[in-house]
Motif scaffolding. Structure first.
Motif, PDB file in Angstrom:
ATOM      1  N   PHE A  71       7.265  13.377  49.085  1.00 63.73           N
ATOM      2  CA  PHE A  71       7.961  14.648  49.310  1.00 63.73           C
ATOM      3  C   PHE A  71       7.210  15.451  50.366  1.00 63.73           C
ATOM      4  CE2 PHE A  71       8.176  19.209  47.753  1.00 63.73           C
ATOM      5  CZ  PHE A  71       9.442  19.474  48.246  1.00 63.73           C
ATOM      6  N   VAL A  72       7.926  15.871  51.389  1.00 64.04           N
ATOM      7  CA  VAL A  72       7.345  16.711  52.445  1.00 64.04           C
ATOM      8  C   VAL A  72       7.889  18.127  52.277  1.00 64.04           C
ATOM      9  CG1 VAL A  72       7.247  17.170  54.921  1.00 64.04           C
ATOM     10  CG2 VAL A  72       6.999  14.826  54.067  1.00 64.04           C
ATOM     11  N   LEU A  73       6.985  19.062  52.065  1.00 64.42           N
ATOM     12  CA  LEU A  73       7.342  20.475  51.974  1.00 64.42           C
ATOM     13  C   LEU A  73       6.809  21.175  53.214  1.00 64.42           C
ATOM     14  CD1 LEU A  73       8.625  22.660  50.124  1.00 64.42           C
ATOM     15  CD2 LEU A  73       6.309  23.130  49.290  1.00 64.42           C
ATOM     16  N   THR A  74       7.689  21.873  53.942  1.00 67.67           N
ATOM     17  CA  THR A  74       7.292  22.542  55.180  1.00 67.67           C
ATOM     18  C   THR A  74       7.836  23.963  55.207  1.00 67.67           C
ATOM     19  OG1 THR A  74       9.234  21.999  56.534  1.00 67.67           O
ATOM     20  CG2 THR A  74       7.521  20.318  56.361  1.00 67.67           C
ATOM     21  N   ALA A  75       7.326  24.732  56.156  1.00 70.64           N
ATOM     22  CA  ALA A  75       7.831  26.080  56.410  1.00 70.64           C
ATOM     23  C   ALA A  75       7.588  26.417  57.871  1.00 70.64           C
ATOM     24  CB  ALA A  75       7.151  27.102  55.510  1.00 70.64           C
ATOM     25  N   ASN A  76       8.344  27.382  58.353  1.00 69.29           N
ATOM     26  CA  ASN A  76       8.149  27.886  59.711  1.00 69.29           C
ATOM     27  C   ASN A  76       7.190  29.067  59.693  1.00 69.29           C
ATOM     28  OD1 ASN A  76      10.198  26.040  60.260  1.00 69.29           O
ATOM     29  ND2 ASN A  76      11.793  27.620  60.311  1.00 69.29           N
TER      30      ASN A  76
ATOM     31  N   SER B 177      11.801  27.603  54.844  1.00 65.71           N
ATOM     32  CA  SER B 177      12.235  28.733  55.670  1.00 65.71           C
ATOM     33  C   SER B 177      13.732  28.701  55.930  1.00 65.71           C
ATOM     34  CB  SER B 177      11.471  28.741  57.000  1.00 65.71           C
ATOM     35  OG  SER B 177      10.086  28.882  56.780  1.00 65.71           O
ATOM     36  N   SER B 178      14.271  27.529  56.153  1.00 66.75           N
ATOM     37  CA  SER B 178      15.717  27.381  56.343  1.00 66.75           C
ATOM     38  C   SER B 178      16.416  27.055  55.034  1.00 66.75           C
ATOM     39  CB  SER B 178      16.011  26.269  57.358  1.00 66.75           C
ATOM     40  OG  SER B 178      15.617  24.999  56.853  1.00 66.75           O
ATOM     41  N   GLY B 179      15.669  26.505  54.076  1.00 64.13           N
ATOM     42  CA  GLY B 179      16.251  26.028  52.831  1.00 64.13           C
ATOM     43  C   GLY B 179      16.859  24.647  52.935  1.00 64.13           C
ATOM     44  N   LEU B 180      16.909  24.061  54.130  1.00 66.15           N
ATOM     45  CA  LEU B 180      17.567  22.778  54.342  1.00 66.15           C
ATOM     46  C   LEU B 180      16.703  21.633  53.821  1.00 66.15           C
ATOM     47  CD1 LEU B 180      18.859  23.504  57.933  1.00 66.15           C
ATOM     48  CD2 LEU B 180      20.286  23.275  55.877  1.00 66.15           C
ATOM     49  N   PHE B 181      17.372  20.647  53.187  1.00 70.06           N
ATOM     50  CA  PHE B 181      16.616  19.485  52.720  1.00 70.06           C
ATOM     51  C   PHE B 181      17.500  18.246  52.722  1.00 70.06           C
ATOM     52  CE2 PHE B 181      18.336  21.285  48.770  1.00 70.06           C
ATOM     53  CZ  PHE B 181      18.749  20.175  48.043  1.00 70.06           C
ATOM     54  N   ILE B 182      16.832  17.101  52.795  1.00 69.37           N
ATOM     55  CA  ILE B 182      17.476  15.792  52.746  1.00 69.37           C
ATOM     56  C   ILE B 182      16.749  14.942  51.715  1.00 69.37           C
ATOM     57  CG2 ILE B 182      17.810  13.629  54.005  1.00 69.37           C
ATOM     58  CD1 ILE B 182      18.454  15.167  56.469  1.00 69.37           C
ATOM     59  N   ILE B 183      17.519  14.230  50.898  1.00 71.43           N
ATOM     60  CA  ILE B 183      16.978  13.305  49.912  1.00 71.43           C
ATOM     61  C   ILE B 183      17.350  11.890  50.337  1.00 71.43           C
ATOM     62  CG2 ILE B 183      17.048  12.602  47.488  1.00 71.43           C
ATOM     63  CD1 ILE B 183      17.667  15.469  46.746  1.00 71.43           C
ATOM     64  N   PRO B 184      16.406  10.940  50.307  1.00 69.85           N
ATOM     65  CA  PRO B 184      16.727   9.577  50.737  1.00 69.85           C
ATOM     66  C   PRO B 184      17.889   8.996  49.940  1.00 69.85           C
ATOM     67  CG  PRO B 184      14.359   9.819  50.428  1.00 69.85           C
ATOM     68  CD  PRO B 184      14.997  11.063  49.887  1.00 69.85           C
ATOM     69  N   PRO B 185      18.733   8.194  50.592  1.00 72.45           N
ATOM     70  CA  PRO B 185      19.861   7.569  49.891  1.00 72.45           C
ATOM     71  C   PRO B 185      19.441   6.260  49.232  1.00 72.45           C
ATOM     72  CG  PRO B 185      19.951   7.022  52.212  1.00 72.45           C
ATOM     73  CD  PRO B 185      18.740   7.906  52.030  1.00 72.45           C
ATOM     74  N   ARG B 186      20.150   5.877  48.204  1.00 69.69           N
ATOM     75  CA  ARG B 186      20.012   4.528  47.662  1.00 69.69           C
ATOM     76  C   ARG B 186      21.190   3.690  48.138  1.00 69.69           C
ATOM     77  NH1 ARG B 186      19.146   5.507  42.656  1.00 69.69           N
ATOM     78  NH2 ARG B 186      16.908   5.142  42.745  1.00 69.69           N
ATOM     79  N   ASP B 187      22.361   4.245  48.106  1.00 72.71           N
ATOM     80  CA  ASP B 187      23.539   3.566  48.622  1.00 72.71           C
ATOM     81  C   ASP B 187      23.845   4.120  50.010  1.00 72.71           C
ATOM     82  OD1 ASP B 187      23.865   2.092  46.222  1.00 72.71           O
ATOM     83  OD2 ASP B 187      24.715   3.876  45.279  1.00 72.71           O
TER      84      ASP B 187
ATOM     85  N   ASP C  27      10.869  34.990  45.506  1.00 70.53           N
ATOM     86  CA  ASP C  27       9.578  34.386  45.183  1.00 70.53           C
ATOM     87  C   ASP C  27       8.989  33.587  46.343  1.00 70.53           C
ATOM     88  OD1 ASP C  27      11.299  32.249  45.222  1.00 70.53           O
ATOM     89  OD2 ASP C  27      10.649  31.404  43.309  1.00 70.53           O
ATOM     90  N   GLY C  28       9.639  33.641  47.513  1.00 69.77           N
ATOM     91  CA  GLY C  28       9.158  32.910  48.674  1.00 69.77           C
ATOM     92  C   GLY C  28       9.754  31.532  48.828  1.00 69.77           C
ATOM     93  N   SER C  29      10.548  31.102  47.838  1.00 71.66           N
ATOM     94  CA  SER C  29      11.079  29.736  47.876  1.00 71.66           C
ATOM     95  C   SER C  29      12.457  29.646  48.509  1.00 71.66           C
ATOM     96  CB  SER C  29      11.162  29.175  46.452  1.00 71.66           C
ATOM     97  OG  SER C  29      12.206  29.790  45.721  1.00 71.66           O
ATOM     98  N   ARG C  30      13.029  30.755  48.939  1.00 72.73           N
ATOM     99  CA  ARG C  30      14.398  30.741  49.468  1.00 72.73           C
ATOM    100  C   ARG C  30      14.400  31.009  50.971  1.00 72.73           C
ATOM    101  NH1 ARG C  30      17.982  30.938  45.102  1.00 72.73           N
ATOM    102  NH2 ARG C  30      16.795  30.223  43.293  1.00 72.73           N
ATOM    103  N   GLY C  31      15.326  30.346  51.662  1.00 69.75           N
ATOM    104  CA  GLY C  31      15.460  30.554  53.089  1.00 69.75           C
ATOM    105  C   GLY C  31      16.886  30.899  53.465  1.00 69.75           C
ATOM    106  N   GLY C  32      17.090  31.215  54.728  1.00 64.59           N
ATOM    107  CA  GLY C  32      18.427  31.524  55.218  1.00 64.59           C
ATOM    108  C   GLY C  32      18.801  32.972  54.991  1.00 64.59           C
TER     109      GLY C  32
END
Length: 464
Positions: free
Chosen positions: A99-104, A273-283, A446-451
């Motif tokens: 898991f990669v967690l980033t921020a701007n 910072s943007s709130g955007l995320f991608i989770i790897p696919p299995r299918d 709490d700092g965890s939301r973006g957009g």
């Protein structure tokens, strides 16, 4: 709760909180003779398809700025890692992809609030500290000190964050299969009765909540009524200023077999910072989503329980979900469509995904609190009513352990978590009400939301 165990407990809601609590109750000797009923608007399928916890994937991480959630999530991860066929993580239900967690770099941060970068750095400190305490390999947690380092690790060209870290001890779960596993465990106990029905209001006698009235007029009763209805809780109980339903955008895109080979090897990536995320696919379907402030949907509710028996049950406006159960359209506002496509472009190593048509879109409805802490406590104004809600979009990963903690809180032995989750007094500052002609919605700070904050779903859908 009184010293004698109740003869019956009614659980409203069959999501993570409701099902896990029912399961935990069956395992306590104290409740061996207690009848347990779970009621939900399942429409033939428990848990309902439009539950926030029923989806292709959810992030499983211990990466929190609050060490209490890091500790609890680390405990849950022990169960997710069990890979036997009948165990939680087996049969493809859990994948430890990293898991990669980033921020701007933050721009303008209001005084007294936490930025996404603050949250990210504190999360890194917590997971390193807790990994060391638990004997987990701290070398599996790698700092990414620059934008270039993040891009190099993810092999992407877009802007995916200015600082972050890779935690190889986190990953993702097939949420739909995880919930099916939990439901099957509950059914195997032969202790829980399920009622498929739409709860219209909580039934009261004097100062006590005694059950729930369904849309067909039937009243399902319980000595204790435990409301774990997620984002729907606010239309059953007046929680204005404390808990509010917010809708968060998800979309899915078809990918080719060679693209699956690349994306399946990627870690989960989330830019706070943007709130955007991608989770790897299995299918051959890739999910992109946004964990932000979400959309508000202010609508009139007519039967919510008032704060106390001395208060009249009056209609009021609150944000409530729009899903298939109430005939709501699931199309995304244009701004969400554009933003999710930006997520594909910035966070995925496969080029051109952002130009493809969506296979499916939906809104995932959170039950948000202002500080991100859950609300798990007895209602102070009504006897017999216990509330478990306000997971603020991060409840699913705690599936194997949260029910036990909720039962602990019911019994008054919740410890530090119980103190964090207690019913809080709130300022009468207009949150959850119309103020000066506009809806003043609750926002998680709490700092965890973006957009963008404060978007009204109806207004955004009308924009072009």
């Amino acid at each position: 709760m009184e010293e004698a165990p109740p003869t019956s407990i009614l659980v409203i809601g069959s999501g993570v909180f409701g099902l896990s609590t029912a399961w935990a109750l069956t395992k306590r000797q104290l409740f061996a003779k207690t009848a347990i009923t779970v009621v939900d608007n399942a429409r033939g399928e428990f848990p309902p398809r439009d539950s926030a916890s029923v989806d292709s994937s959810r992030i499983i991480r211990a990466d929190y700025a609050d060490p209490h959630y890091t500790a609890l999530a680390t405990l849950a991860q022990q169960e997710w890692r069990r890979q036997g066929a009948d165990e939680l993580g087996g049969q493809g239900r859990y994948t430890e992809s990293g898991f990669v967690l980033t921020a701007n770099l933050p721009m303008d941060v209001p005084a007294g609030t936490k930025s996404s970068m603050d949250y990210t750095r504190e999360s890194w400190e917590n997971v390193v500290d807790y990994a060391a305490k638990e004997g987990l390999p701290t070398e599996s947690i790698q700092r990414l000190e620059s934008r270039e380092a993040v891009k190099e690790l993810l092999t992407v060209d877009g802007h995916c964050g200015d600082w972050g870290y890779l935690n190889k001890l986190s990953g993702w779960a097939d949420a739909g299969k995880g919930m099916k596993w939990l439901y099957d465990r509950v059914m195997e106990t032969n202790r829980v009765r399920f009622v498929d029905g739409q709860v219209m209001k909580l039934e009261t006698v004097g100062d006590k909540v005694v059950g729930a009235q369904l849309s067909d007029g039937v009243v399902v009763r319980g000595d204790v009524v435990l409301v774990a209805a997620g984002a729907w809780t606010g239309e059953l109980i007046d929680l204005r200023g404390r808990v509010e339903a917010t809708g968060h955008a998800l979309a899915y895109v078809d990918i080719a077999e060679d693209e699956l080979a690349v994306l399946a090897k990627q870690p989960v990536v989330l830019n706070l910072s943007s709130g955007l995320f991608i989770i790897p696919p299995r299918d051959r379907v890739l999910k992109v989503a946004r964990h932000g402030f979400g959309y508000l949907n202010p609508e009139l509710v007519t039967n919510a329980l008032p704060p106390s028996p001395s208060s009249e049950r009056k209609p009021f406006v609150t944000s409530r979900p729009v899903t298939e159960r109430n005939g709501g359209a699931q199309g995304l506002p244009e701004e969400a469509d554009v933003d999710l496509r930006r997520g594909l472009k910035d966070l995925s190593p496969v080029k051109g995904l952002e130009t493809r048509p969506w296979k499916e879109t939906r809104l995932c409805w959170y039950s948000d609190t202002a500080d991100g802490d859950w609300l798990v406590d007895w209602h102070p104004g009504w006897k017999g009513l216990f509330i478990a809600t306000g997971d603020s979009g991060h409840g699913f990963k705690f599936l194997p352990v949260v029910g036990e903690r909720i039962v602990d809180c019911m019994l008054g032995s919740g410890g530090e978590l119980g103190r964090k989750w207690k019913w809080k007094d709130v300022d009468d500052d207009g949150v959850g009400h119309y103020v000066n002609g506009g809806y003043n919605g609750l926002m998680t700070r709490d700092g965890s939301r973006g957009g963008h904050a404060g978007m009204i779903l109806r207004e955004e859908r009308e924009k072009k």
